[in-house]
Write a protein that holds these residues in place. Structure first.
Motif, PDB file in Angstrom:
ATOM      1  N   LEU A 321      46.948  41.218  30.752  1.00  0.00           N
ATOM      2  CA  LEU A 321      46.782  41.543  32.243  1.00  0.00           C
ATOM      3  C   LEU A 321      48.132  41.927  32.576  1.00  0.00           C
ATOM      4  O   LEU A 321      48.598  42.523  33.499  1.00  0.00           O
ATOM      5  CB  LEU A 321      46.183  40.414  33.181  1.00  0.00           C
ATOM      6  N   GLN A 325      49.187  45.245  34.087  1.00  0.00           N
ATOM      7  CA  GLN A 325      49.692  45.695  35.116  1.00  0.00           C
ATOM      8  C   GLN A 325      51.179  46.224  35.325  1.00  0.00           C
ATOM      9  O   GLN A 325      51.413  46.836  36.074  1.00  0.00           O
ATOM     10  CB  GLN A 325      49.382  44.578  35.938  1.00  0.00           C
ATOM     11  N   PHE A 329      50.213  50.276  36.955  1.00  0.00           N
ATOM     12  CA  PHE A 329      50.810  50.021  38.539  1.00  0.00           C
ATOM     13  C   PHE A 329      52.225  50.788  38.738  1.00  0.00           C
ATOM     14  O   PHE A 329      52.376  50.763  39.814  1.00  0.00           O
ATOM     15  CB  PHE A 329      50.620  48.769  38.948  1.00  0.00           C
ATOM     16  N   TYR A 334      49.784  54.991  41.930  1.00  0.00           N
ATOM     17  CA  TYR A 334      50.323  53.529  42.739  1.00  0.00           C
ATOM     18  C   TYR A 334      51.726  53.559  43.024  1.00  0.00           C
ATOM     19  O   TYR A 334      52.133  53.320  43.926  1.00  0.00           O
ATOM     20  CB  TYR A 334      50.160  52.243  41.857  1.00  0.00           C
ATOM     21  N   VAL A 341      55.281  45.515  41.654  1.00  0.00           N
ATOM     22  CA  VAL A 341      54.382  44.879  40.457  1.00  0.00           C
ATOM     23  C   VAL A 341      54.702  43.490  40.254  1.00  0.00           C
ATOM     24  O   VAL A 341      53.492  42.823  40.052  1.00  0.00           O
ATOM     25  CB  VAL A 341      55.231  45.316  39.233  1.00  0.00           C
ATOM     26  N   LEU A 344      51.982  41.481  42.794  1.00  0.00           N
ATOM     27  CA  LEU A 344      50.595  41.550  41.976  1.00  0.00           C
ATOM     28  C   LEU A 344      50.199  40.239  41.553  1.00  0.00           C
ATOM     29  O   LEU A 344      48.979  39.935  41.358  1.00  0.00           O
ATOM     30  CB  LEU A 344      50.554  42.735  41.245  1.00  0.00           C
ATOM     31  N   PHE A 401      39.676  43.297  37.867  1.00  0.00           N
ATOM     32  CA  PHE A 401      40.959  43.693  37.494  1.00  0.00           C
ATOM     33  C   PHE A 401      41.046  45.088  36.789  1.00  0.00           C
ATOM     34  O   PHE A 401      41.636  46.025  37.088  1.00  0.00           O
ATOM     35  CB  PHE A 401      41.877  42.871  36.726  1.00  0.00           C
ATOM     36  N   VAL A 405      42.466  49.014  38.010  1.00  0.00           N
ATOM     37  CA  VAL A 405      43.084  49.813  37.221  1.00  0.00           C
ATOM     38  C   VAL A 405      42.405  51.215  36.907  1.00  0.00           C
ATOM     39  O   VAL A 405      43.301  52.136  36.387  1.00  0.00           O
ATOM     40  CB  VAL A 405      43.465  48.923  35.893  1.00  0.00           C
TER      41      VAL A 405
END
Length: 415
Positions: A321, A325, A329, A334, A341, A344, A401, A405
């Motif tokens: 994860l 991310q 992101f 995004y 970041v 998040l 999640f 994404v």
């Protein structure tokens, strides 16, 4: 027999209909130098230092993900290289404990903590001066190896200082500090990188690691307990012990929360408590035993294997994860900055703290309640009941999640 609750007959003259005492596990000795017999303040100081150490270690390991975008633009590192560097760090976390923890059994906790912190100071300075892909990979593997002991040595320290019925709540506090390093530190790092540049997140880390080294060098006491040999015990201790037992009902099996110690045993001096090494008995064979024994336990006790599988899986998903991310992101649609970041991580932090209370303090209360229903006997498997809700909650979180994404992945695929 582990810690459990027992109902006793009322003492003479007591107004209570019954007296409930807690039998302790491990059973403390009468030596005031044993960590289980330390004062609450002394225990909490040592434990607070361990929590601060865990916070700093996980900060150093995880804050790098928020500056992937800046590293990609300034140093030209590809997304694949950044992804692989995180994998290298995770590999270090996986194998480091196997290398270092046997030394914690043989030479004590202090030297292993100090060595880990010294390495962390060096690697943060290295990262702050990073120029090449070799620096990126080298820092991550070394910091992963040095930080890996956090997964084990902190739990060992809790076991050194606290009884079984206290460990769930202390583990929760430790988990909150780990969560803060994993999820909240990247938030601060993101804003620092945005205002001061990405190198400063590592300079700040080196400063904090230096403070940690100073505190451990002069304040952290060795928690490994070496029982006194018979020749070191005063001659009249046997008489004192018998007198204490004669005044305590059921003293051969009953040990109160505040255990009695013998004043005849002198307390160690400050410099004795701060000694660098506390060598255990046995030669190199004793060191080798602690390398392979965990694997024997892992493959011969189904309960241990189950917990290891679950815990390892959760850590693996955590690494995935954080890495995913940090990359997706940062990309369209995004286009998050380093501070974005970092932000998040706040929802994950909130959920982890709530879950930590569920598996910490509530777990301690739950095992005592279950022990009463089980005739006063506590069994380790009783802690697993509170893990059942996570069977539904955890996959739901992963799905949410992945869904968030998916839009970024689809857009980049079309582009």
């Amino acid at each position: 027999m582990a810690a459990y609750v027992r109902r006793l007959e009322p003492l003479a003259g007591s107004r209570a209909s019954a007296l409930v005492e807690r039998l302790l596990d491990p059973v403390p000795t009468d030596d005031p130098n044993e960590p289980l017999n330390w004062s609450r303040l002394r225990k909490n100081i040592n434990f607070a230092l361990v929590c601060f150490y865990a916070l700093i270690v996980y900060t150093i390991i995880d804050i790098g993900t928020v500056v992937y975008g800046q590293l990609h633009e300034e140093l030209g590192f590809s997304w694949e290289e950044l992804n692989q560097s995180f994998a290298v760090s995770t590999a270090g976390l996986a194998i480091g404990a196997i290398m270092f923890i046997p030394f914690a059994f043989k030479f004590g906790r202090r030297p292993v903590y100090l060595l880990s912190i010294v390495i962390m100071v060096g690697t943060t300075i290295w990262q702050a001066r990073m120029r090449t892909v070799g620096d990126l990979f080298g820092f991550n593997i070394v910091s992963g190896l040095a930080g890996s002991i956090t997964e084990t040595i902190c739990a060992m320290t809790i076991a050194d200082l606290f009884f079984v019925h206290q460990r769930g709540s202390r583990t929760n506090i430790l988990t909150i500090m780990i969560i803060a390093g994993t999820y909240l530190a990247p938030v601060a790092a993101g804003y620092s990188a945005a205002s001061q540049g990405w190198r400063w997140i590592w300079w700040w880390s080196s400063i904090l690691a230096g403070v940690t080294l100073f505190l451990f060098a002069f304040c952290y006491e060795e928690t490994v307990y070496t029982p006194m040999v018979r020749g070191d015990i005063p001659d009249d201790i046997d008489g004192i012990e018998q007198d204490r037992k004669s005044k305590t009902p059921g003293a051969d099996t009953l040990h109160l929360e505040q255990s009695n110690t013998l004043a005849d045993i002198p307390l160690k001096s400050y410099w004795q408590r701060m000694s660098l090494f506390t060598t255990a008995s046995g030669g190199s064979n004793a060191l080798f035993i602690h390398i392979y024994r965990p694997f024997i336990i892992l493959f011969t006790f189904p309960g241990v294997a189950f917990v290891a599988l679950v815990y390892g899986s959760l850590l693996a998903w955590l690494a995935i994860l954080l890495n995913v991310q940090a990359i997706y992101f940062t990309l369209p649609p995004y286009n998050f900055s380093s501070s974005g970041v970092g932000l998040l991580n706040i929802p994950t932090c909130i959920g982890s703290i709530l879950g930590g209370f569920f598996g910490g303090q509530l777990s301690d209360y739950n095992i005592q309640w279950l022990a009463r229903r089980n005739g006063g006997v506590y069994e380790p498997e009783m802690r697993l009941w509170l893990a059942l809700p996570a069977i539904l909650i955890t996959p739901a979180g992963y799905f949410m999640f992945g869904f968030s994404v998916s839009q970024a992945s689809y857009t980049n695929l079309l582009g």
